[in-house]
Design an enzyme around this catalytic site. Structure first.
Site, PDB file in Angstrom:
ATOM      1  N   LYS A  44      38.150 -76.362  -9.050  1.00 54.64           N
ATOM      2  CA  LYS A  44      36.874 -75.647  -9.144  1.00 54.64           C
ATOM      3  C   LYS A  44      35.734 -76.546  -9.602  1.00 54.64           C
ATOM      4  O   LYS A  44      34.569 -76.290  -9.300  1.00 54.64           O
ATOM      5  CB  LYS A  44      37.016 -74.442 -10.076  1.00 54.64           C
ATOM      6  CG  LYS A  44      37.821 -73.293  -9.477  1.00 54.64           C
ATOM      7  CD  LYS A  44      37.887 -72.111 -10.417  1.00 54.64           C
ATOM      8  CE  LYS A  44      38.668 -70.963  -9.795  1.00 54.64           C
ATOM      9  NZ  LYS A  44      37.958 -70.364  -8.655  1.00 54.64           N
TER      10      LYS A  44
ATOM     11  N   LYS B 118      41.037 -74.268   4.386  1.00 54.67           N
ATOM     12  CA  LYS B 118      41.389 -72.863   4.199  1.00 54.67           C
ATOM     13  C   LYS B 118      40.150 -71.987   4.327  1.00 54.67           C
ATOM     14  O   LYS B 118      39.064 -72.358   3.884  1.00 54.67           O
ATOM     15  CB  LYS B 118      42.009 -72.704   2.801  1.00 54.67           C
ATOM     16  CG  LYS B 118      42.543 -71.336   2.481  1.00 54.67           C
ATOM     17  CD  LYS B 118      43.161 -71.365   1.084  1.00 54.67           C
ATOM     18  CE  LYS B 118      43.620 -69.982   0.657  1.00 54.67           C
ATOM     19  NZ  LYS B 118      44.199 -70.004  -0.708  1.00 54.67           N
TER      20      LYS B 118
ATOM     21  N   LYS C 177      35.307 -67.974   0.904  1.00 58.69           N
ATOM     22  CA  LYS C 177      33.969 -67.415   0.692  1.00 58.69           C
ATOM     23  C   LYS C 177      32.970 -68.503   0.298  1.00 58.69           C
ATOM     24  O   LYS C 177      31.760 -68.331   0.454  1.00 58.69           O
ATOM     25  CB  LYS C 177      34.022 -66.374  -0.431  1.00 58.69           C
ATOM     26  CG  LYS C 177      34.641 -65.060  -0.027  1.00 58.69           C
ATOM     27  CD  LYS C 177      33.638 -64.214   0.751  1.00 58.69           C
ATOM     28  CE  LYS C 177      34.195 -62.838   1.019  1.00 58.69           C
ATOM     29  NZ  LYS C 177      34.362 -62.049  -0.201  1.00 58.69           N
TER      30      LYS C 177
END
Length: 393
Positions: free
Chosen positions: A159, A250, A253
């Protein structure tokens, strides 16, 4: 408006998807050392828990990788099996969120769970933040959790766009890393353990976190006695769904191009445009070769998830081998759009039903049932740790 149990049941029946997602799935249990095969569904008297972050309306990757399996588990589990599915809003705030958007996404997330076929009378549907026991158990588990183990977890590094070998003590990490993001696997463990879940459906990218949950059980039980239950893994049978614009990545969003993903409530027109713009290659034919033709192979994989005859990508490549790319994309767009039609319709009904009162009722009732379930565990935990005060009981 006061909604009675009868009116709620009637509302569900009106929006029923006619059991379109019923079926049986394979289950793999994972211990901290090895994997073994188990029967096709959990045995009776089990507890299944899983959660999804509120990030807006889910895309096909979320649906095929997790949500569709939740419905299958609901429809195939023994009547004595308890199922809990949560919108994990506390996990969402490990990264900055706009408060108004988060409220909206929570409602959209709950409406989605109902739209895909989850029944709030069979499954407990709730917002994580509505059950305070999640955070209470997180703190207790934090007192026995290993910093070394947490530092090896990969998701906080991902992240923050850090390398897998980054230490939380390095300057590159310390300037970005917040305590919540670093320690959220402890909260994830608490989510599972506070409901005494025996089985947790996860994708491959979440298996590390379930291993950590079992580690938390080991640490707690060693310190306080055998009170917490080590959960087993239900691996999702679905492969990862890849981006329509970058098929080596992948579906996500976070991708800057909205054409890279199909939302499960997208209209037929939007699905058609996204599929027609999907990245393929210059060979105007259909074949399955994930290495040499990742774009076309990704479309074949997508089509296989919705194929009425259950054919895999390799078989579909033979069936549609004589089509050009444009013709094949139209087939994929039509198949996906028709398959999602029931979800689109039910989502719109649920989100606005009775001016939103129905959705509020589902959340309140789910939160009440989840609190009861979690509080039973916390009574045991508080007693074991010494936090319960017999003098005031």
């Amino acid at each position: 408006m006061l909604l009675t149990r009868r009116s709620i049941k009637h509302s569900l029946n009106r929006c029923n998807l006619s059991g379109a997602f019923a079926g049986r799935i394979p289950i793999t249990t994972t211990s901290s050392r090895r994997s073994i095969s188990t029967p096709s569904q959990p045995p009776p008297n089990q507890v299944i828990f899983s959660g999804i972050q509120p990030t807006g309306i889910p895309h096909l990757g979320n649906y095929l990788g997790a949500l569709q399996q939740w419905v299958k588990l609901q429809n195939t589990a023994a009547p004595s099996t308890k199922l809990l599915y949560s919108i994990v809003d506390l996990h969402a705030i490990t990264l900055p969120q706009d408060a108004q958007k988060l409220r909206q996404w929570k409602r959209e997330g709950l409406a989605t769970l109902l739209a895909i076929g989850l029944d709030p009378e069979r499954s407990i549907l709730f917002h994580q933040s509505s059950v305070f026991a999640h955070t209470e158990l997180m703190w207790i588990l934090s007192c026995t959790a290993s910093m070394g183990y947490l530092s090896r977890m990969t998701q906080w590094k991902s992240k923050l766009s850090l390398t897998d070998d980054t230490s939380p003590l390095e300057e590159s990490a310390k300037s970005k890393l917040k305590l919540g993001l670093f320690s959220y696997p402890v909260l994830q463990a608490a989510d599972i353990l506070v409901h005494r879940a025996t089985h947790v459906p996860v994708g491959e990218d979440q298996s590390q976190h379930l291993e950590f949950a079992r580690e938390c059980v080991t640490n707690f039980n060693h310190a306080y006695g055998p009170h917490l239950i080590a959960p087993k893994t239900i691996m999702s049978p679905a492969k990862r769904v890849m981006s329509l614009q970058e098929p080596h990545l992948k579906m996500s969003k976070s991708h800057v191009d909205p054409r890279s993903r199909i939302l499960i409530t997208d209209t037929p027109e939007i699905i058609y445009k996204k599929l027609m713009s999907a990245l393929t290659d210059s060979t105007n034919s259909i074949s399955y070769d994930p290495v040499a033709r990742p774009g076309v192979s990704n479309l074949l994989e997508l089509l296989s998830h919705f194929d009425a005859e259950g054919r895999d990508a390799q078989k579909l490549a033979v069936v549609y081998g004589d089509l050009g790319l444009g013709q094949f994309k139209k087939v994929v767009a039509t198949t996906i759009s028709e398959s999602l039609a029931g979800i689109r319709e039910k989502y719109a009904q649920v989100l606005n039903q009775d001016g939103g009162a129905y959705l509020d009722h589902v959340e309140r009732e789910g939160a009440r049932r989840a609190r009861e379930n979690a509080n039973a565990t916390m009574a045991i935990v508080r007693e074991a740790v010494g936090l319960s005060d017999h003098s005031v009981l």
